[in-house]
Design a protein around this motif. Structure first.
Motif, PDB file in Angstrom:
ATOM      1  N   ASP A 123       0.910  -0.771  -0.191  1.00  0.00           N
ATOM      2  CA  ASP A 123      -0.152   0.121   0.073  1.00  0.00           C
ATOM      3  C   ASP A 123       0.729   1.544  -0.137  1.00  0.00           C
ATOM      4  OD1 ASP A 123      -2.098  -1.387  -0.452  1.00  0.00           O
ATOM      5  OD2 ASP A 123      -2.764  -1.529   2.221  1.00  0.00           O
ATOM      6  N   GLY A 124       0.569   2.558  -1.086  1.00  0.00           N
ATOM      7  CA  GLY A 124       0.699   3.347  -0.418  1.00  0.00           C
ATOM      8  C   GLY A 124       2.223   4.154  -1.507  1.00  0.00           C
ATOM      9  N   THR A 125       2.338   3.430  -2.705  1.00  0.00           N
ATOM     10  CA  THR A 125       3.426   2.916  -3.172  1.00  0.00           C
ATOM     11  C   THR A 125       3.626   4.258  -4.040  1.00  0.00           C
ATOM     12  OG1 THR A 125       2.717   1.785  -5.160  1.00  0.00           O
ATOM     13  CG2 THR A 125       3.503   0.686  -3.678  1.00  0.00           C
ATOM     14  N   THR A 126       5.345   5.322  -4.103  1.00  0.00           N
ATOM     15  CA  THR A 126       4.622   6.087  -5.617  1.00  0.00           C
ATOM     16  C   THR A 126       6.189   5.650  -6.177  1.00  0.00           C
ATOM     17  OG1 THR A 126       6.452   6.498  -3.886  1.00  0.00           O
ATOM     18  CG2 THR A 126       4.977   8.154  -3.333  1.00  0.00           C
ATOM     19  N   LEU A 127       5.460   6.719  -6.903  1.00  0.00           N
ATOM     20  CA  LEU A 127       6.552   7.157  -8.188  1.00  0.00           C
ATOM     21  C   LEU A 127       7.675   7.646  -8.530  1.00  0.00           C
ATOM     22  CD1 LEU A 127       3.439   5.697 -11.420  1.00  0.00           C
ATOM     23  CD2 LEU A 127       5.405   4.279  -9.881  1.00  0.00           C
ATOM     24  N   PRO A 128       8.437   7.416  -9.426  1.00  0.00           N
ATOM     25  CA  PRO A 128       9.454   8.298  -9.144  1.00  0.00           C
ATOM     26  C   PRO A 128       9.353   9.339 -10.450  1.00  0.00           C
ATOM     27  CG  PRO A 128      10.550   6.765  -9.770  1.00  0.00           C
ATOM     28  CD  PRO A 128       9.264   6.305  -9.377  1.00  0.00           C
ATOM     29  N   ASP A 129      10.074  10.679 -10.659  1.00  0.00           N
ATOM     30  CA  ASP A 129      10.028  11.722 -11.641  1.00  0.00           C
ATOM     31  C   ASP A 129      11.048  11.214 -12.103  1.00  0.00           C
ATOM     32  OD1 ASP A 129       8.125  13.182 -10.140  1.00  0.00           O
ATOM     33  OD2 ASP A 129      10.737  14.113  -8.591  1.00  0.00           O
ATOM     34  N   VAL A 130      10.479  10.768 -13.752  1.00  0.00           N
ATOM     35  CA  VAL A 130      11.400  10.044 -14.667  1.00  0.00           C
ATOM     36  C   VAL A 130      12.735  10.856 -14.772  1.00  0.00           C
ATOM     37  CG1 VAL A 130      11.455   9.959 -17.157  1.00  0.00           C
ATOM     38  CG2 VAL A 130       9.150   9.697 -16.398  1.00  0.00           C
ATOM     39  N   PRO A 131      12.732  12.599 -14.363  1.00  0.00           N
ATOM     40  CA  PRO A 131      14.507  12.618 -14.329  1.00  0.00           C
ATOM     41  C   PRO A 131      14.891  12.431 -13.743  1.00  0.00           C
ATOM     42  CG  PRO A 131      12.479  14.341 -14.726  1.00  0.00           C
ATOM     43  CD  PRO A 131      12.153  12.944 -14.764  1.00  0.00           C
ATOM     44  N   ASP A 132      14.835  11.294 -12.485  1.00  0.00           N
ATOM     45  CA  ASP A 132      15.351  10.929 -11.829  1.00  0.00           C
ATOM     46  C   ASP A 132      16.349  10.123 -11.739  1.00  0.00           C
ATOM     47  OD1 ASP A 132      15.111  13.954 -10.215  1.00  0.00           O
ATOM     48  OD2 ASP A 132      13.897  12.850  -8.838  1.00  0.00           O
ATOM     49  N   ILE A 133      15.426   9.224 -12.752  1.00  0.00           N
ATOM     50  CA  ILE A 133      16.910   7.652 -12.594  1.00  0.00           C
ATOM     51  C   ILE A 133      17.246   7.968 -14.129  1.00  0.00           C
ATOM     52  CG2 ILE A 133      14.355   6.899 -11.084  1.00  0.00           C
ATOM     53  CD1 ILE A 133      12.614   5.849 -14.392  1.00  0.00           C
ATOM     54  N   ASP A 134      17.897   6.560 -14.412  1.00  0.00           N
ATOM     55  CA  ASP A 134      18.797   6.372 -15.643  1.00  0.00           C
ATOM     56  C   ASP A 134      18.371   5.243 -16.531  1.00  0.00           C
ATOM     57  OD1 ASP A 134      20.518   8.661 -15.317  1.00  0.00           O
ATOM     58  OD2 ASP A 134      21.413   7.465 -13.549  1.00  0.00           O
ATOM     59  N   LEU A 135      17.525   4.399 -15.562  1.00  0.00           N
ATOM     60  CA  LEU A 135      16.979   2.933 -16.099  1.00  0.00           C
ATOM     61  C   LEU A 135      15.548   2.174 -15.530  1.00  0.00           C
ATOM     62  CD1 LEU A 135      17.650   0.463 -17.614  1.00  0.00           C
ATOM     63  CD2 LEU A 135      18.862  -0.606 -16.534  1.00  0.00           C
ATOM     64  N   LEU A 136      15.064   2.079 -16.445  1.00  0.00           N
ATOM     65  CA  LEU A 136      13.950   1.753 -15.399  1.00  0.00           C
ATOM     66  C   LEU A 136      13.970  -0.198 -16.233  1.00  0.00           C
ATOM     67  CD1 LEU A 136      10.780   1.848 -14.170  1.00  0.00           C
ATOM     68  CD2 LEU A 136       9.956   2.286 -17.137  1.00  0.00           C
ATOM     69  N   ILE A 137      12.961  -0.971 -15.242  1.00  0.00           N
ATOM     70  CA  ILE A 137      12.931  -2.389 -14.964  1.00  0.00           C
ATOM     71  C   ILE A 137      11.686  -2.630 -14.629  1.00  0.00           C
ATOM     72  CG2 ILE A 137      14.252  -4.708 -14.571  1.00  0.00           C
ATOM     73  CD1 ILE A 137      17.161  -3.082 -14.383  1.00  0.00           C
ATOM     74  N   VAL A 138      11.128  -3.189 -15.186  1.00  0.00           N
ATOM     75  CA  VAL A 138      10.192  -4.244 -15.692  1.00  0.00           C
ATOM     76  C   VAL A 138       9.552  -4.886 -15.149  1.00  0.00           C
ATOM     77  CG1 VAL A 138       7.200  -3.440 -16.076  1.00  0.00           C
ATOM     78  CG2 VAL A 138       8.724  -1.703 -16.560  1.00  0.00           C
ATOM     79  N   MET A 139       9.516  -5.836 -14.226  1.00  0.00           N
ATOM     80  CA  MET A 139       9.797  -7.485 -13.456  1.00  0.00           C
ATOM     81  C   MET A 139       8.170  -7.774 -13.804  1.00  0.00           C
ATOM     82  SD  MET A 139      12.436  -7.155 -13.333  1.00  0.00           S
ATOM     83  CE  MET A 139      12.200  -9.708 -13.179  1.00  0.00           C
ATOM     84  N   GLY A 140       8.087  -8.592 -13.615  1.00  0.00           N
ATOM     85  CA  GLY A 140       7.256  -9.929 -14.329  1.00  0.00           C
ATOM     86  C   GLY A 140       6.084 -10.022 -13.570  1.00  0.00           C
ATOM     87  N   GLY A 141       5.061 -10.703 -12.962  1.00  0.00           N
ATOM     88  CA  GLY A 141       3.871 -11.193 -12.169  1.00  0.00           C
ATOM     89  C   GLY A 141       2.795 -12.261 -13.111  1.00  0.00           C
ATOM     90  N   PRO A 142       2.159 -12.494 -11.843  1.00  0.00           N
ATOM     91  CA  PRO A 142       1.085 -13.281 -12.494  1.00  0.00           C
ATOM     92  C   PRO A 142      -0.205 -12.726 -12.582  1.00  0.00           C
ATOM     93  CG  PRO A 142       0.379 -13.740 -10.115  1.00  0.00           C
ATOM     94  CD  PRO A 142       2.030 -12.455 -10.685  1.00  0.00           C
ATOM     95  N   MET A 143      -0.671 -11.236 -12.892  1.00  0.00           N
ATOM     96  CA  MET A 143      -1.556 -10.339 -13.740  1.00  0.00           C
ATOM     97  C   MET A 143      -1.913 -10.411 -14.877  1.00  0.00           C
ATOM     98  SD  MET A 143       0.783  -8.442 -11.374  1.00  0.00           S
ATOM     99  CE  MET A 143       0.445  -8.520 -10.482  1.00  0.00           C
ATOM    100  N   SER A 144      -2.390  -9.934 -15.862  1.00  0.00           N
ATOM    101  CA  SER A 144      -2.591  -9.184 -16.626  1.00  0.00           C
ATOM    102  C   SER A 144      -2.539  -7.739 -16.665  1.00  0.00           C
ATOM    103  CB  SER A 144      -4.217 -10.056 -17.708  1.00  0.00           C
ATOM    104  OG  SER A 144      -3.633  -9.098 -18.667  1.00  0.00           O
ATOM    105  N   VAL A 145      -1.775  -7.171 -18.150  1.00  0.00           N
ATOM    106  CA  VAL A 145      -1.693  -6.344 -18.432  1.00  0.00           C
ATOM    107  C   VAL A 145      -3.290  -5.313 -18.423  1.00  0.00           C
ATOM    108  CG1 VAL A 145       0.195  -5.995 -19.306  1.00  0.00           C
ATOM    109  CG2 VAL A 145      -2.048  -6.124 -20.559  1.00  0.00           C
TER     110      VAL A 145
END
Length: 235
Positions: free
Chosen positions: A36-58
């Motif tokens: 709960d309560g997750t926050t997203l970073p600011d795009v300019p603050d990251i150099d690489l985004l890695i999006v992992m797997g999971g059992p749900m569907s998009v």
């Protein structure tokens, strides 16, 4: 350098990816969507985004409303020219964020099966081997996002990997898998191990040799190096 990981369930973590990034001098942060309560970073603050797997569907946006914000963030990151790597669900999220359809594959593909690289020679695309056994755990597939290039296929799934520009790679399969992460997903998703031509049983999955793990983890290292070197992020 800062690498940020989107993680959807506690048992599908970055596996071999995080040690490689830390050894390369990256500061690694993450968004755990399963809390709960997750926050997203600011795009300019990251150099690489890695999006992992999971059992749900998009497509499960009603059940998991954060999918809407996640896909929008992925799109902004891609539009900003930042390197993005998607794995399994992560690749499907990239495809969806870029306007492609995600839908059930004709068959589940679970276990150790070969992929076949299909990159044309002389291009700026990542090149997979002509045949290599990798670890799979997916039941959905997607159309190729507009402007993307297919990188690999398998007998069970025509689109196994794609590249968009020089910044984005999506993989249906799991090159980051370690013996521990394989045990985790078998434990938590054993109900999906319904016998079929492209579904191995738990004992077969977990009998993979150390060499099989070394092979896929090394291939993951080369994917990461490709994305980071292309964008000058491996200082």
């Amino acid at each position: 350098m800062r690498s940020h990981i989107f993680q959807h369930v506690p048992f599908e973590g970055p596996g071999s990816i995080e040690p490689w990034l830390r050894a390369a001098g990256h500061h690694v942060t993450r968004t755990p969507f399963y809390t709960d309560g997750t926050t997203l970073p600011d795009v300019p603050d990251i150099d690489l985004l890695i999006v992992m797997g999971g059992p749900m569907s998009v497509n499960d946006e009603q059940q998991f409303p954060w999918l809407v914000a996640e896909k929008a963030f992925i799109r902004r990151t891609i539009d900003a020219g930042k390197p993005v790597l998607g794995i399994c669900l992560g690749a499907q999220l990239i495809a969806s964020a870029m306007g492609a359809r995600v839908y059930p594959n004709p068959t589940r593909e679970i276990g150790w099966f070969p992929i076949h690289g299909c990159t044309a020679p002389g291009t700026n695309n990542f090149s997979f081997p002509s045949s290599v056994d990798v670890f799979h755990w997916h039941g959905e597939t997607f159309d190729l996002p507009p402007g993307a290039t297919p990188l690999a296929s398998s007998a069970a799934c025509q689109l196994q990997a794609f590249q968009l520009g020089t910044s984005v790679i999506g993989l249906q399969f799991h090159l980051e898998t370690t013996p521990a992460s394989a045990r985790d997903i078998v434990t938590h998703c054993s109900a999906e191990l319904i016998p079929g031509d492209h579904v191995q049983d738990a004992a077969t999955i977990l009998s993979a040799t150390p060499e099989q793990y070394r092979t896929i983890n090394h291939l993951m290292d080369t994917v990461l190096a490709f994305l980071l070197d292309t964008h000058g992020c491996n200082a």
